[in-house]
Enzyme design. Structure first.
Site, mmCIF file in Angstrom:
data_model
loop_
_atom_site.group_PDB
_atom_site.id
_atom_site.type_symbol
_atom_site.label_atom_id
_atom_site.label_comp_id
_atom_site.label_asym_id
_atom_site.label_seq_id
_atom_site.Cartn_x
_atom_site.Cartn_y
_atom_site.Cartn_z
ATOM 1 N N SER A 256 0.849 -1.190 0.000
ATOM 2 C CA SER A 256 0.000 0.000 0.000
ATOM 3 C C SER A 256 0.883 1.238 0.000
ATOM 4 O O SER A 256 2.118 1.148 -0.008
ATOM 5 C CB SER A 256 -0.914 0.010 1.225
ATOM 6 O OG SER A 256 -0.144 0.167 2.414
ATOM 7 N N LYS A 257 0.250 2.412 0.039
ATOM 8 C CA LYS A 257 0.989 3.666 -0.039
ATOM 9 C C LYS A 257 1.988 3.841 1.097
ATOM 10 O O LYS A 257 2.993 4.531 0.939
ATOM 11 C CB LYS A 257 0.016 4.843 -0.065
ATOM 12 C CG LYS A 257 -0.748 4.958 -1.374
ATOM 13 C CD LYS A 257 -1.634 6.191 -1.393
ATOM 14 C CE LYS A 257 -2.355 6.313 -2.738
ATOM 15 N NZ LYS A 257 -3.237 7.499 -2.774
ATOM 16 N N ARG A 258 1.714 3.237 2.244
ATOM 17 C CA ARG A 258 2.649 3.423 3.367
ATOM 18 C C ARG A 258 3.983 2.723 3.123
ATOM 19 O O ARG A 258 4.956 2.977 3.820
ATOM 20 C CB ARG A 258 2.022 2.939 4.667
ATOM 21 C CG ARG A 258 1.881 1.425 4.804
ATOM 22 C CD ARG A 258 1.339 1.074 6.187
ATOM 23 N NE ARG A 258 1.204 -0.346 6.377
ATOM 24 C CZ ARG A 258 0.134 -1.043 6.027
ATOM 25 N NH1 ARG A 258 -0.890 -0.420 5.443
ATOM 26 N NH2 ARG A 258 0.060 -2.347 6.247
ATOM 27 N N HIS A 259 4.023 1.837 2.130
ATOM 28 C CA HIS A 259 5.272 1.155 1.794
ATOM 29 C C HIS A 259 6.048 1.883 0.699
ATOM 30 O O HIS A 259 7.099 1.437 0.271
ATOM 31 C CB HIS A 259 4.982 -0.279 1.334
ATOM 32 C CG HIS A 259 4.267 -1.107 2.363
ATOM 33 N ND1 HIS A 259 2.975 -1.540 2.186
ATOM 34 C CD2 HIS A 259 4.662 -1.543 3.584
ATOM 35 C CE1 HIS A 259 2.610 -2.241 3.253
ATOM 36 N NE2 HIS A 259 3.601 -2.247 4.106
ATOM 37 N N GLY A 260 5.541 3.013 0.249
ATOM 38 C CA GLY A 260 6.166 3.746 -0.855
ATOM 39 C C GLY A 260 5.142 3.942 -1.955
ATOM 40 O O GLY A 260 3.949 3.693 -1.789
#
Length: 492
Positions: A256-260
């Site tokens: 997801s976005k929290r991983h990049g």
């Protein structure tokens, strides 16, 4: 043997994400390896969320990645066109086959409201039974159906799922997988508004477009028995399936976005190379026997096989991708890096960054920082000091190197001497300049760093950068002396 035909079939409901690109890539590699065809199909039956803008983003991303399709939007073959599902719906393709299933008593109209279906699912859960539609409209008599029609109720069409036995999938990656038919419900194939559901449209299109293999993420594996049952009901042979393990973040959660960045075009904006992203994604779920990391695209095509695809989830590692991008950049010639950089500037609408920069001088500056470039976006910050009329000084560099109590007097001495002596330096090559600096250190009985560092800060404004003497060589005598003199005037 039949020609291999595979497809990538994204839904245009947002950006093209990393997981989708990996799916597209594996299909593309499989087709190229087998000498087959790679088809792009737009599955836009989600009317509420599908947009033309998202479709364009998908097409742009595929073109940038050079995952060129043999058939698809813009390259349509009359035999298989159109390649947009809503256009196919308008031609009556899906209704034709749903009517056939109803006529064969393999599907039926269902008049239950969404609220009624939700209630029966909740009731099943409360009784610890499979949460599914209970099949009540399956048993309606013709008279009861007619009455529903008279009441103005618009039905969905549900597929009659076998109530016993198992649907068996022999997956090219996961091996044999059995699905208990009694746990599957009578799923909707046509909505009340006439739009086909994903599973029905997908199965019909895969057959009519003569797909031989379906390579996709294993989040779709629950859809597979339904699609296989549609094939069986219509007397068709199913394609072969290969379900790839999911891509997870470093914390083991779904990417997801929290991983990049998850959107592929964000990586383009950041200055990643297309070939680096392709190379890295190929390693997420596939490997060679020697566990190599860096491949040219031709070798990926030659070696790719589902036999080497793993069944365990892959971990997306942004640091590894960044490292690989740096390696790919370092493998390029200066001319190639320059062209890639100019293309990146145009794409990001940042051409103004290099306004007034001499292009041939820029190439020479890139040579000096070649080994430090990890992303195309790094280039301006690495070389911009070469083009500045007035040096922008880093505060910490000035405080630590030029004006600290320990260094101030020595730095002033070195810069004063250099401003004068370099005027008479006939040979301004890197080697000759290094000799000059070392000789000055010996003469003044100071360390070489006490000569090197003040000159570096004076001419570049920073403590880090390319080789000092190659940097001076590139700047030229007049510019070096001008900058040293300016630093003396500013700080001493």
């Amino acid at each position: 043997m039949k020609e291999v035909r595979v497809r990538f079939a994204p839904s245009p409901t947002g950006d093209l994400h990393i997981g989708g690109v990996r799916t597209a890539l594996f299909n593309w590699l499989f087709a190229k390896n087998k000498g087959g065809k790679f088809i792009l199909r737009i599955e836009d039956t989600d009317e509420a969320r599908s947009t033309e803008a998202s479709t364009q983003v998908i097409l742009d991303a595929m073109k940038w990645l050079q995952l060129n399709w043999d058939e698809g939007p813009g390259d349509e073959l009359p035999k298989y066109a159109p390649y947009y599902q809503m256009k196919r719906k308008e031609l009556g393709i899906y209704r034709k086959y749903s009517d056939e299933l109803v006529e064969k008593n393999l599907a039926y109209p269902c008049y239950c409201t969404p609220e009624e279906v939700d209630e029966m699912r909740k009731k099943a859960q409360a009784n610890k039974l499979p949460s599914k539609y209970d099949g009540r409209c399956r048993r309606l008599t013709p008279e009861q159906r007619l009455q529903k029609e008279k009441e103005g109720k618009k039905p969905v069409i549900r597929f009659k799922t076998p109530e016993s036995g198992a649907t068996v999938l022999n997956d090219l990656i996961k091996g044999r997988v059995e699905f208990d038919n009694s746990l599957l419900d009578d799923f909707v194939i046509i909505k009340a508004n006439g739009v086909p559901t994903y599973n029905f449209a997908c199965a019909i299109d895969d057959y009519l477009m003569e797909m031989t293999h379906i390579l996709r993420g294993d989040d779709h594996i629950s859809n597979t028995p339904r699609q296989m049952q549609i094939y069986n009901a219509l007397g068709w042979q199913s394609p072969e399936f290969a379900h790839m393990a999911m891509i997870l973040g470093s914390d083991g959660a779904r990417l997801s976005k929290r991983h990049g960045h998850t959107s592929v075009l964000e990586y383009r904006k950041e200055g990643y190379l297309q070939e680096a992203l392709i190379n890295y994604l190929a390693l997420l779920g596939w490997s060679t026997e020697d566990s190599r990391q860096i491949f040219p695209i031709e070798e990926l095509i030659r070696k790719f096989s589902t036999d080497r695809c793993g069944s365990s989830p892959s971990i997306f590692d942004p640091e590894k991708l960044l490292w690989l991008n740096g390696e790919k950049i370092r493998s390029k010639t200066v001319e190639q890096i320059y062209e890639l950089f100019i293309d990146w500037l145009k794409y990001t609408d940042n051409e103004k960054i290099i306004d007034g920069w001499d292009r041939e001088f820029l190439k020479k500056a890139i040579v000096l920082e070649h080994d430090k470039i990890k992303l195309l976006k790094d280039i301006p910050s690495l070389v911009d000091f070469f083009f500045a009329k007035d040096v922008v000084y880093n505060d910490d560099a000035v405080k630590k190197v030029l004006l600290s109590e320990k260094s101030k007097d020595t730095s002033k001495l070195v810069l004063t001497e250099s401003a004068e002596r370099l005027k008479n330096q006939r040979d301004f090559s890197a080697g000759a300049l290094e000799k000059y600096a070392r000789d000055l250190a010996v003469e003044k009985e100071i360390k070489t760093g006490q000569v090197f560092h003040p000159i570096r800060v004076a001419i570049s404004g920073r403590t880090q950068g390319p080789s000092l003497f190659h940097m001076m060589d590139l700047m030229g005598k007049d510019e070096v002396i001008r900058r040293i003199s300016a630093a003396l005037a500013k700080f001493f």
